[in-house]
Each structure stands twice: as C-alpha cells, then as structure tokens.
Design a protein around this motif. Sequence first.
Motif, PDB file in Angstrom:
ATOM      1  N   GLN A 114       4.196  45.559 -44.332  1.00 61.18           N
ATOM      2  CA  GLN A 114       5.483  45.375 -45.017  1.00 61.18           C
ATOM      3  C   GLN A 114       6.489  44.684 -44.096  1.00 61.18           C
ATOM      4  N   PRO A 115       7.549  44.085 -44.681  1.00 59.36           N
ATOM      5  CA  PRO A 115       8.581  43.487 -43.826  1.00 59.36           C
ATOM      6  C   PRO A 115       9.410  44.557 -43.121  1.00 59.36           C
ATOM      7  N   GLN A 116      10.141  44.146 -42.118  1.00 56.18           N
ATOM      8  CA  GLN A 116      11.043  45.064 -41.439  1.00 56.18           C
ATOM      9  C   GLN A 116      12.248  45.351 -42.327  1.00 56.18           C
ATOM     10  N   HIS A 117      12.681  46.619 -42.316  1.00 54.99           N
ATOM     11  CA  HIS A 117      13.884  47.028 -43.047  1.00 54.99           C
ATOM     12  C   HIS A 117      14.922  47.470 -42.030  1.00 54.99           C
ATOM     13  N   SER A 149      13.172  25.482 -39.670  1.00 55.86           N
ATOM     14  CA  SER A 149      12.015  24.820 -39.060  1.00 55.86           C
ATOM     15  C   SER A 149      11.499  25.674 -37.904  1.00 55.86           C
ATOM     16  N   TYR A 150      10.201  25.657 -37.701  1.00 55.68           N
ATOM     17  CA  TYR A 150       9.628  26.541 -36.693  1.00 55.68           C
ATOM     18  C   TYR A 150       8.526  25.841 -35.912  1.00 55.68           C
ATOM     19  N   THR A 151       8.408  26.229 -34.659  1.00 54.78           N
ATOM     20  CA  THR A 151       7.282  25.817 -33.827  1.00 54.78           C
ATOM     21  C   THR A 151       6.732  27.091 -33.210  1.00 54.78           C
ATOM     22  N   VAL A 152       5.669  27.579 -33.794  1.00 55.03           N
ATOM     23  CA  VAL A 152       5.063  28.823 -33.334  1.00 55.03           C
ATOM     24  C   VAL A 152       3.563  28.661 -33.323  1.00 55.03           C
ATOM     25  N   SER A 153       2.915  29.497 -32.561  1.00 54.00           N
ATOM     26  CA  SER A 153       1.455  29.544 -32.567  1.00 54.00           C
ATOM     27  C   SER A 153       1.038  30.760 -33.376  1.00 54.00           C
ATOM     28  N   GLY A 154       0.115  30.561 -34.285  1.00 54.92           N
ATOM     29  CA  GLY A 154      -0.408  31.706 -35.027  1.00 54.92           C
ATOM     30  C   GLY A 154       0.585  32.349 -35.974  1.00 54.92           C
ATOM     31  N   LEU A 155       1.148  31.565 -36.873  1.00 56.68           N
ATOM     32  CA  LEU A 155       2.102  32.109 -37.840  1.00 56.68           C
ATOM     33  C   LEU A 155       1.406  33.113 -38.739  1.00 56.68           C
ATOM     34  N   ARG A 156       1.999  34.288 -38.859  1.00 63.14           N
ATOM     35  CA  ARG A 156       1.432  35.324 -39.728  1.00 63.14           C
ATOM     36  C   ARG A 156       2.333  35.631 -40.921  1.00 63.14           C
ATOM     37  N   LEU A 204      14.536  39.448 -48.452  1.00 65.33           N
ATOM     38  CA  LEU A 204      14.444  38.657 -49.673  1.00 65.33           C
ATOM     39  C   LEU A 204      13.001  38.282 -49.993  1.00 65.33           C
ATOM     40  N   PHE A 205      12.346  37.527 -49.093  1.00 65.40           N
ATOM     41  CA  PHE A 205      11.012  36.984 -49.370  1.00 65.40           C
ATOM     42  C   PHE A 205      10.129  37.006 -48.127  1.00 65.40           C
ATOM     43  N   THR A 206       8.821  37.040 -48.374  1.00 62.51           N
ATOM     44  CA  THR A 206       7.823  36.736 -47.359  1.00 62.51           C
ATOM     45  C   THR A 206       6.938  35.608 -47.878  1.00 62.51           C
ATOM     46  N   LEU A 207       6.665  34.619 -47.023  1.00 67.71           N
ATOM     47  CA  LEU A 207       5.746  33.535 -47.340  1.00 67.71           C
ATOM     48  C   LEU A 207       4.672  33.510 -46.272  1.00 67.71           C
ATOM     49  N   TYR A 208       3.422  33.291 -46.702  1.00 66.40           N
ATOM     50  CA  TYR A 208       2.323  33.391 -45.744  1.00 66.40           C
ATOM     51  C   TYR A 208       1.614  32.077 -45.463  1.00 66.40           C
ATOM     52  N   ALA A 227      13.013  34.297 -40.331  1.00 67.63           N
ATOM     53  CA  ALA A 227      12.277  34.891 -39.211  1.00 67.63           C
ATOM     54  C   ALA A 227      10.801  34.596 -39.385  1.00 67.63           C
ATOM     55  N   VAL A 228      10.098  34.425 -38.269  1.00 68.51           N
ATOM     56  CA  VAL A 228       8.656  34.209 -38.324  1.00 68.51           C
ATOM     57  C   VAL A 228       7.951  35.325 -37.570  1.00 68.51           C
ATOM     58  N   GLN A 229       6.848  35.760 -38.105  1.00 69.67           N
ATOM     59  CA  GLN A 229       6.004  36.756 -37.452  1.00 69.67           C
ATOM     60  C   GLN A 229       4.835  36.008 -36.835  1.00 69.67           C
TER      61      GLN A 229
END
Lengths: 111, 110
Positions: free
Chosen positions: A98-101, B24-31, B47-51, B89-91
Amino acid sequence: DVKVTQSSRYLVKRTGEKVFLECVQDMDHENMFWYRQDPGLGLRLIYFSYDVKMKEKGDIPEGYSVSREKKERFSLILESASTNQTSMYLCASKGGNQPQHFGDGTRLSIL
Amino acid sequence: EDQVTQSPEALRLQEGESSSLNCSYTVSGLRGLFWYRQDPGKGPEFLFTLYSAGEEKEKERLKATLTKKESFLHITAPKPEDSATYLCAVQVNNNNDMRFGAGTRLTVKP
C-alpha cells in the motif's frame, strides 16, 4: 481509513533541549517513517522502521534518533536541538504494498 | 543518483482552465510512482499510484499518466477547491525507499 496521529501540531523548543515527537498509527502497519519538509527541498527521509525495535537510517539521520517499542508507535528524538532543525516533521505508515499514509505534521521551531 | 523533479514550481489558473503538472524522474528500478495532494498545514493525502509506462488513473477532475521518464497530472476544468500543493514520489528498488519531488503549488482563482 488509515489514521496516523502526531502528538503535537506546533512545538517551540530551545537550542540544546532534547525533543520528542510522537506518532501513532491505528492500522497495524509494519512500516513507519519520519520525514522533514522544508520549502524547495521536498520531503526528506530521516529514519524508518520496518518492525518493532528495528530501524534504518534515511537520507538525513544526523542529529536524530528514533524509537519503536510498540508496533503502533514511532518516536523521533532530537538529542540536542539546534536552530537548523526548525522544520515541518511528517510521520507516515505503510502496510504491505500500500502507499504511505501521512499524519498532519508537527511544525517545530527551535529558538 | 535517484532524482525527482517537478515543474512548474507554482501554477496559477483561472477556474475552468485545464492544465498539466509534470514530474520527471531518473531512478534505477522504479517500483511505483505516487501522486499526493497537500493542503496548507496538513499532511500529504494519497491520490494515485502508477506502476508501468502507459498506465493512467483518474479521479474526478484529475488524471495521472506515466511514461518511462515522466508522469503528468492533468487537471480538467479545475475549481478553487483544487488549490493545493501536488507532490510526486517514486518508490525505488526496496520497498521502503521513496524519493519526493519538491511539489507544484497550484492556485485556482474563481
């Protein structure tokens, strides 16, 4: 809904004081985080914890420590507060994928 | 080094004037890429998550899209209550490492 509660909305302390910021979450999440937020810099990770008594340093851990004695509570400690630690502090929790809250933050001023 | 850059820093729109915010992002291994909304004196609200590239998510007047190098948050016919700071934010790699952009401060005037 996930609820993350930070104990104080505003806090004023003096340089050299030991400061405790408390955060509680009610969703049995494994992961908890402390960030600071400064204008133009975004959120920067100070410490996180993935389990009780476990902790990992983030990007800016210097001058801070943390404590997680119970799963629902994560404390941030400023060992000897300095003026450059004046900031907005945000706590977050996260379960599984899940996302962080986030909580509503503590605005800390060090005089 | 992993980096996330949001633009513009601030955006002022008239009510009903559609626009887009960029991340815009420059990351290795975007999750995963996340959008949050933050109102003054409050914590960020998810709001949203995109994978994956090509993915889109919608919620009311907001639509988020993702490519291999950037994400857009499109705001259609905004209202004054859409005024807020929008954070991207990027994970990356491990499950706990997130990188935040500095945010776009959106003001919608009636």
